[in-house]
Design an enzyme around this catalytic site. Sequence first.
Site, PDB file in Angstrom:
ATOM      1  N   GLY A  98       0.845  -1.187   0.000  1.00  0.00           N
ATOM      2  CA  GLY A  98       0.000   0.000   0.000  1.00  0.00           C
ATOM      3  C   GLY A  98       0.877   1.232   0.000  1.00  0.00           C
ATOM      4  O   GLY A  98       1.462   1.589   1.025  1.00  0.00           O
ATOM      5  N   SER A 130       1.177   5.028   0.022  1.00  0.00           N
ATOM      6  CA  SER A 130       0.332   6.170   0.378  1.00  0.00           C
ATOM      7  C   SER A 130       0.852   7.488  -0.159  1.00  0.00           C
ATOM      8  O   SER A 130       0.139   8.498  -0.128  1.00  0.00           O
ATOM      9  CB  SER A 130       0.241   6.274   1.899  1.00  0.00           C
ATOM     10  OG  SER A 130       1.511   6.588   2.447  1.00  0.00           O
ATOM     11  N   GLY A 131       2.090   7.493  -0.628  1.00  0.00           N
ATOM     12  CA  GLY A 131       2.746   8.741  -0.993  1.00  0.00           C
ATOM     13  C   GLY A 131       3.679   9.217   0.100  1.00  0.00           C
ATOM     14  O   GLY A 131       4.445  10.158  -0.093  1.00  0.00           O
ATOM     15  N   GLY A 132       3.628   8.559   1.259  1.00  0.00           N
ATOM     16  CA  GLY A 132       4.483   8.911   2.383  1.00  0.00           C
ATOM     17  C   GLY A 132       5.783   8.133   2.378  1.00  0.00           C
ATOM     18  O   GLY A 132       5.957   7.163   1.635  1.00  0.00           O
ATOM     19  N   VAL A 133       6.692   8.546   3.254  1.00  0.00           N
ATOM     20  CA  VAL A 133       8.027   7.958   3.264  1.00  0.00           C
ATOM     21  C   VAL A 133       8.029   6.544   3.841  1.00  0.00           C
ATOM     22  O   VAL A 133       8.826   5.694   3.414  1.00  0.00           O
ATOM     23  CB  VAL A 133       9.009   8.874   4.032  1.00  0.00           C
ATOM     24  CG1 VAL A 133       8.651   8.940   5.517  1.00  0.00           C
ATOM     25  CG2 VAL A 133      10.448   8.417   3.847  1.00  0.00           C
ATOM     26  N   ASP A 134       7.153   6.238   4.791  1.00  0.00           N
ATOM     27  CA  ASP A 134       7.172   4.917   5.427  1.00  0.00           C
ATOM     28  C   ASP A 134       6.806   3.809   4.445  1.00  0.00           C
ATOM     29  O   ASP A 134       7.472   2.772   4.387  1.00  0.00           O
ATOM     30  CB  ASP A 134       6.221   4.893   6.622  1.00  0.00           C
ATOM     31  CG  ASP A 134       6.598   5.916   7.680  1.00  0.00           C
ATOM     32  OD1 ASP A 134       7.806   6.101   7.916  1.00  0.00           O
ATOM     33  OD2 ASP A 134       5.690   6.546   8.245  1.00  0.00           O
ATOM     34  N   MET A 157      -4.332   3.702  -2.603  1.00  0.00           N
ATOM     35  CA  MET A 157      -5.755   3.648  -2.252  1.00  0.00           C
ATOM     36  C   MET A 157      -6.344   5.048  -2.162  1.00  0.00           C
ATOM     37  O   MET A 157      -5.870   5.868  -1.379  1.00  0.00           O
ATOM     38  CB  MET A 157      -5.936   2.941  -0.898  1.00  0.00           C
ATOM     39  CG  MET A 157      -5.653   1.476  -0.911  1.00  0.00           C
ATOM     40  SD  MET A 157      -5.758   0.756   0.772  1.00  0.00           S
ATOM     41  CE  MET A 157      -4.057   0.960   1.319  1.00  0.00           C
ATOM     42  N   CYS A 214     -10.642   1.894  10.084  1.00  0.00           N
ATOM     43  CA  CYS A 214     -10.116   1.954   8.722  1.00  0.00           C
ATOM     44  C   CYS A 214      -9.110   0.838   8.479  1.00  0.00           C
ATOM     45  O   CYS A 214      -9.111   0.209   7.418  1.00  0.00           O
ATOM     46  CB  CYS A 214      -9.470   3.320   8.478  1.00  0.00           C
ATOM     47  SG  CYS A 214      -8.766   3.497   6.840  1.00  0.00           S
ATOM     48  N   CYS A 220      -7.910   9.554   9.185  1.00  0.00           N
ATOM     49  CA  CYS A 220      -7.537   8.544   8.201  1.00  0.00           C
ATOM     50  C   CYS A 220      -8.197   8.799   6.850  1.00  0.00           C
ATOM     51  O   CYS A 220      -9.421   8.768   6.725  1.00  0.00           O
ATOM     52  CB  CYS A 220      -7.935   7.168   8.735  1.00  0.00           C
ATOM     53  SG  CYS A 220      -7.520   5.801   7.666  1.00  0.00           S
TER      54      CYS A 220
END
Length: 370
Positions: free
Chosen positions: A9, A11-15, A35, A100, A198
């Site tokens: 998944g 998300s566009g984030g670094v993690d 998503m 979520c 979320c």
Amino acid sequence: MTKHRVVVGLSGGVDSAVTAHLLKQQGHEVVGIFMKNWEDDDDSEFCSSRQDFLDAASVADVIGIEIEHVNFAAEYKDRVFAEFLREYQAGRTPNPDVLCNAEIKFKAFLDHAMRLGAEKIATGHYARVRQNPATGLFELLKGLDPSKDQSYFLHRLNQAQLSKTLFPVGDLHKTEVRRIAADIGLPNAKKKDSTGICFIGERPFREFLNRYIQHAPGPILDDRGRKLGRHVGLSFYTLGQRQGLGIGGVKEKGAQRGAGDHAPWFVARKELETNTLRVVQGHEHPWLLSHRLDAQDASWIAGHPPAAGACAAKTRYRQQDAACTVLAAQGDAFSLQFPEAQWAVTPGQSAVLYDGEVCLGGGVIAAVNG
């Protein structure tokens, strides 16, 4: 190490970006999915989904994996947001991230990934999964970075979900994740962490909630029954809240209260029958402290509740584990007793149980007692 087809998944984030990188480095066949789970405000200044997808696509390009854009907005609104609104309308303070995770990220997303032929899914959560060699059961463990541990939000996951899940960054600290992202040239290495609801994003919460929930203004009373002002609707307040009460100039004089002239006010009770908001002065006011809670809608990772006896629990995210006793745990309900008073335990939030670093599961706080 067994190599798997893993759907991540993104998300566009670094993690999640570093998650995908680590899995590819380990030799897994990695595919990314972005998503989109909220679309009511696509043109709003607070909606970041377009930029998030562009960031996720850039990450996929750098890592060298495919990415798919999937819309779960209908599932999110039906399974998560509708319950979120029902809880607020009932005077409670829900935690949408918990629902979520259980309903979207580890159900709708997991189901979609399996249809794509995935053997595992992975997300950028700070948590860990291991299979207990003695019992064969999968266990959810806290992330190694105590400041980022997200097991609290994942406590509703079951054996089937955990058996298919990988959390690569759960073994790392956030500083290490950002260092890896910078070292491999990820474009989002310095992107700030998201802190909003979320999938809904960072926006003025009261203004957002006002669009979906009818509100009825009413009196604000202190613990003596004195009227201090008017609230804008009980749904907009949560226990322990200090800011935004609109009564900052009302200070009680005299030492008899034991709080002082300028002690802050806190929300202590929401009385739905009379539409009254009760506030008290001082952080340690007895109305803000409780030794017992009753919870419902419980979910246990092992498939059964823990035995009565000593345990530890969190009643809010980032809280230190609090020693407690499980008084009773049957079916989907349980009760906890705390030797030390807990502050502002809030109906609607989750009470999550731990045995050391192992998350046992938890439930929704239904009632508290002094």
